[in-house]
Design a protein around this motif. Sequence first.
Motif, PDB file in Angstrom:
ATOM      1  N   PRO A 115      46.616   7.399 -78.452  1.00  0.00           N
ATOM      2  CA  PRO A 115      47.244   6.801 -79.639  1.00  0.00           C
ATOM      3  C   PRO A 115      46.234   6.658 -80.770  1.00  0.00           C
ATOM      4  O   PRO A 115      45.087   6.272 -80.541  1.00  0.00           O
ATOM      5  CB  PRO A 115      47.720   5.433 -79.127  1.00  0.00           C
ATOM      6  CG  PRO A 115      47.831   5.588 -77.643  1.00  0.00           C
ATOM      7  CD  PRO A 115      46.737   6.549 -77.258  1.00  0.00           C
ATOM      8  N   GLU A 116      46.667   6.991 -81.981  1.00  0.00           N
ATOM      9  CA  GLU A 116      45.785   6.940 -83.156  1.00  0.00           C
ATOM     10  C   GLU A 116      44.437   7.581 -82.817  1.00  0.00           C
ATOM     11  O   GLU A 116      43.376   6.935 -82.873  1.00  0.00           O
ATOM     12  CB  GLU A 116      45.608   5.504 -83.630  1.00  0.00           C
ATOM     13  CG  GLU A 116      46.925   4.836 -84.030  1.00  0.00           C
ATOM     14  CD  GLU A 116      46.719   3.442 -84.581  1.00  0.00           C
ATOM     15  OE1 GLU A 116      45.648   3.178 -85.159  1.00  0.00           O
ATOM     16  OE2 GLU A 116      47.625   2.626 -84.414  1.00  0.00           O
ATOM     17  N   PRO A 117      44.436   8.854 -82.498  1.00  0.00           N
ATOM     18  CA  PRO A 117      43.245   9.512 -81.945  1.00  0.00           C
ATOM     19  C   PRO A 117      42.039   9.560 -82.862  1.00  0.00           C
ATOM     20  O   PRO A 117      40.900   9.613 -82.384  1.00  0.00           O
ATOM     21  CB  PRO A 117      43.740  10.925 -81.627  1.00  0.00           C
ATOM     22  CG  PRO A 117      44.880  11.136 -82.566  1.00  0.00           C
ATOM     23  CD  PRO A 117      45.549   9.798 -82.676  1.00  0.00           C
ATOM     24  N   LEU A 124      41.265  14.549 -79.115  1.00  0.00           N
ATOM     25  CA  LEU A 124      41.950  13.976 -80.272  1.00  0.00           C
ATOM     26  C   LEU A 124      43.450  14.252 -80.230  1.00  0.00           C
ATOM     27  O   LEU A 124      44.139  14.153 -81.253  1.00  0.00           O
ATOM     28  CB  LEU A 124      41.355  14.539 -81.571  1.00  0.00           C
ATOM     29  CG  LEU A 124      39.887  14.200 -81.840  1.00  0.00           C
ATOM     30  CD1 LEU A 124      39.395  14.929 -83.085  1.00  0.00           C
ATOM     31  CD2 LEU A 124      39.694  12.695 -82.002  1.00  0.00           C
ATOM     32  N   ASP A 125      43.950  14.579 -79.050  1.00  0.00           N
ATOM     33  CA  ASP A 125      45.374  14.884 -78.895  1.00  0.00           C
ATOM     34  C   ASP A 125      46.187  13.591 -78.992  1.00  0.00           C
ATOM     35  O   ASP A 125      46.050  12.701 -78.142  1.00  0.00           O
ATOM     36  CB  ASP A 125      45.605  15.550 -77.539  1.00  0.00           C
ATOM     37  CG  ASP A 125      47.003  16.141 -77.413  1.00  0.00           C
ATOM     38  OD1 ASP A 125      47.926  15.628 -78.083  1.00  0.00           O
ATOM     39  OD2 ASP A 125      47.169  17.096 -76.634  1.00  0.00           O
ATOM     40  N   GLN A 131      41.442  30.772 -78.057  1.00  0.00           N
ATOM     41  CA  GLN A 131      41.136  29.350 -78.110  1.00  0.00           C
ATOM     42  C   GLN A 131      42.319  28.551 -77.577  1.00  0.00           C
ATOM     43  O   GLN A 131      43.455  28.727 -78.019  1.00  0.00           O
ATOM     44  CB  GLN A 131      40.826  28.905 -79.542  1.00  0.00           C
ATOM     45  CG  GLN A 131      40.351  27.448 -79.620  1.00  0.00           C
ATOM     46  CD  GLN A 131      40.101  27.013 -81.051  1.00  0.00           C
ATOM     47  OE1 GLN A 131      40.929  27.253 -81.937  1.00  0.00           O
ATOM     48  NE2 GLN A 131      38.957  26.376 -81.296  1.00  0.00           N
ATOM     49  N   VAL A 132      42.024  27.671 -76.619  1.00  0.00           N
ATOM     50  CA  VAL A 132      43.062  26.837 -75.994  1.00  0.00           C
ATOM     51  C   VAL A 132      42.932  25.425 -76.524  1.00  0.00           C
ATOM     52  O   VAL A 132      41.835  24.845 -76.527  1.00  0.00           O
ATOM     53  CB  VAL A 132      42.918  26.839 -74.454  1.00  0.00           C
ATOM     54  CG1 VAL A 132      43.964  25.930 -73.820  1.00  0.00           C
ATOM     55  CG2 VAL A 132      43.046  28.256 -73.915  1.00  0.00           C
ATOM     56  N   ARG A 133      44.061  24.852 -76.956  1.00  0.00           N
ATOM     57  CA  ARG A 133      44.050  23.511 -77.526  1.00  0.00           C
ATOM     58  C   ARG A 133      45.108  22.659 -76.841  1.00  0.00           C
ATOM     59  O   ARG A 133      46.041  23.168 -76.231  1.00  0.00           O
ATOM     60  CB  ARG A 133      44.295  23.567 -79.038  1.00  0.00           C
ATOM     61  CG  ARG A 133      43.401  24.570 -79.747  1.00  0.00           C
ATOM     62  CD  ARG A 133      43.560  24.551 -81.245  1.00  0.00           C
ATOM     63  NE  ARG A 133      42.814  23.445 -81.823  1.00  0.00           N
ATOM     64  CZ  ARG A 133      42.782  23.196 -83.129  1.00  0.00           C
ATOM     65  NH1 ARG A 133      43.457  23.941 -83.977  1.00  0.00           N
ATOM     66  NH2 ARG A 133      42.075  22.187 -83.594  1.00  0.00           N
ATOM     67  N   GLY A 134      44.945  21.341 -76.960  1.00  0.00           N
ATOM     68  CA  GLY A 134      45.881  20.405 -76.340  1.00  0.00           C
ATOM     69  C   GLY A 134      45.316  19.834 -75.050  1.00  0.00           C
ATOM     70  O   GLY A 134      44.823  20.569 -74.185  1.00  0.00           O
ATOM     71  N   LEU A 182      31.661   9.117 -76.954  1.00  0.00           N
ATOM     72  CA  LEU A 182      31.732  10.432 -76.325  1.00  0.00           C
ATOM     73  C   LEU A 182      33.009  11.172 -76.710  1.00  0.00           C
ATOM     74  O   LEU A 182      33.010  12.398 -76.857  1.00  0.00           O
ATOM     75  CB  LEU A 182      31.657  10.284 -74.802  1.00  0.00           C
ATOM     76  CG  LEU A 182      30.298   9.830 -74.244  1.00  0.00           C
ATOM     77  CD1 LEU A 182      30.435   9.412 -72.790  1.00  0.00           C
ATOM     78  CD2 LEU A 182      29.254  10.937 -74.398  1.00  0.00           C
ATOM     79  N   ARG A 183      34.099  10.440 -76.869  1.00  0.00           N
ATOM     80  CA  ARG A 183      35.390  11.068 -77.195  1.00  0.00           C
ATOM     81  C   ARG A 183      35.458  11.563 -78.632  1.00  0.00           C
ATOM     82  O   ARG A 183      36.019  12.626 -78.914  1.00  0.00           O
ATOM     83  CB  ARG A 183      36.527  10.065 -76.959  1.00  0.00           C
ATOM     84  CG  ARG A 183      37.936  10.645 -77.201  1.00  0.00           C
ATOM     85  CD  ARG A 183      39.008   9.564 -77.151  1.00  0.00           C
ATOM     86  NE  ARG A 183      38.934   8.676 -78.313  1.00  0.00           N
ATOM     87  CZ  ARG A 183      39.521   8.927 -79.488  1.00  0.00           C
ATOM     88  NH1 ARG A 183      40.217  10.036 -79.656  1.00  0.00           N
ATOM     89  NH2 ARG A 183      39.409   8.076 -80.486  1.00  0.00           N
TER      90      ARG A 183
END
Length: 382
Positions: free
Chosen positions: A307-309, A301-302, A22-25, A254-255
């Motif tokens: 900012p403030e995700p 959500l990074d 799993q890749v994150r970021g 969507l985000r």
Amino acid sequence: MMTTTTGSVRAVTTHAGDPAWQVRGYDLVKQLLADPRLGRSHPEPDKASRYSESVIFGRPTPSTPTEREDHQRMRRLLTPSFSARRLAALRPRVETIVEMLLDEMCQQTPPVDFHAHVSFPLPAYVICELLGVPVEDREDFRRWSDDAADMNDESRSMAGLAALWTYMRKLVEQKRAQPGEDVISDIVHAEVAGKPVYTLDEAAMLAAGLLFAGHETTVAAIDKGVLLLVTNGAQRRTLQDDPGLVAGAVEEILRMRFPVSAYDTNAAIGLPRYANADIEVCGVRIKAGDLVLLDLQDANLDPRRFPEPCEFDISRRENPHLTFGHGRFYCIGAPLARLELQVLFGRLFQRLPRLRLATSPEHLRPRSHLLTGGLAELPVTW
């Protein structure tokens, strides 16, 4: 070896119980979305890790020597169908459908299931008109699509996809004999050097995929948008006061993560891709054939990019989310989904300024067994 940007890689277990990475970021996920060493195919698909039991995105497609060229040809063929010009011409029809569905819902005595009255029928009506599918068949392909998207029951998923393909096979035969001004007719009659681009079987499979993708994901996005807006009073009032903010509101919908957990938290999520070469990422060696899950939701959500995700903010100025992907696999239907969402949320709270949930959010039932997630029902009142 690749130049590594901010992110992480970890060993995980999929819904099907198989190993994956799993890749994150945000930066790393975006970079790998465009990396040609990751794709949907595998040289031995029956031996590869499975994402889930669903036949849609649950396992890889077989590798072929021409798969890259085939993919590019398909995108060239379909891109005009989702062009800005064609969608601009479609907008008045979408507006009419939205008003019709809201009219019909308002004739009911609340509480009413918004999912059944608007979330599903809106994208179903629109994709039927665009593809050339009889809208009166929508309940059938809804059932088959739900079956095909089942991540836990392989036999149900295979039967659903088979039913969807069989339906489309009959329809493409009709389009071959009597073409119309629709996408399926374009597919069936596409030619290169005087020869058909697709056999009828291939055209049916492509059309079935477009029908599934063209309504299922948008249904879930509508459910999510309604839920986010009715549970965030300040943002909802901002949109009511200024409907011109709807484009930004849609991007933020969507985000954001679905407010109700729609997945088995014991299994890793992400967009499934298979490595076709060895790749070293963050000090981890991903071998050719390994399953890689690109966690789009984590990327969206990074905090290093947003900012403030976790704050739902329809006025967010920069919102380059990865919900539709990036690179050569970027969702070709993204403009259509945006159009439907913008028209609906631009009108919804003008028509129903007191729209609210008719139950507590914790009582909503997520469709956690389906690939597209979403809700089983969304009871509302006004």
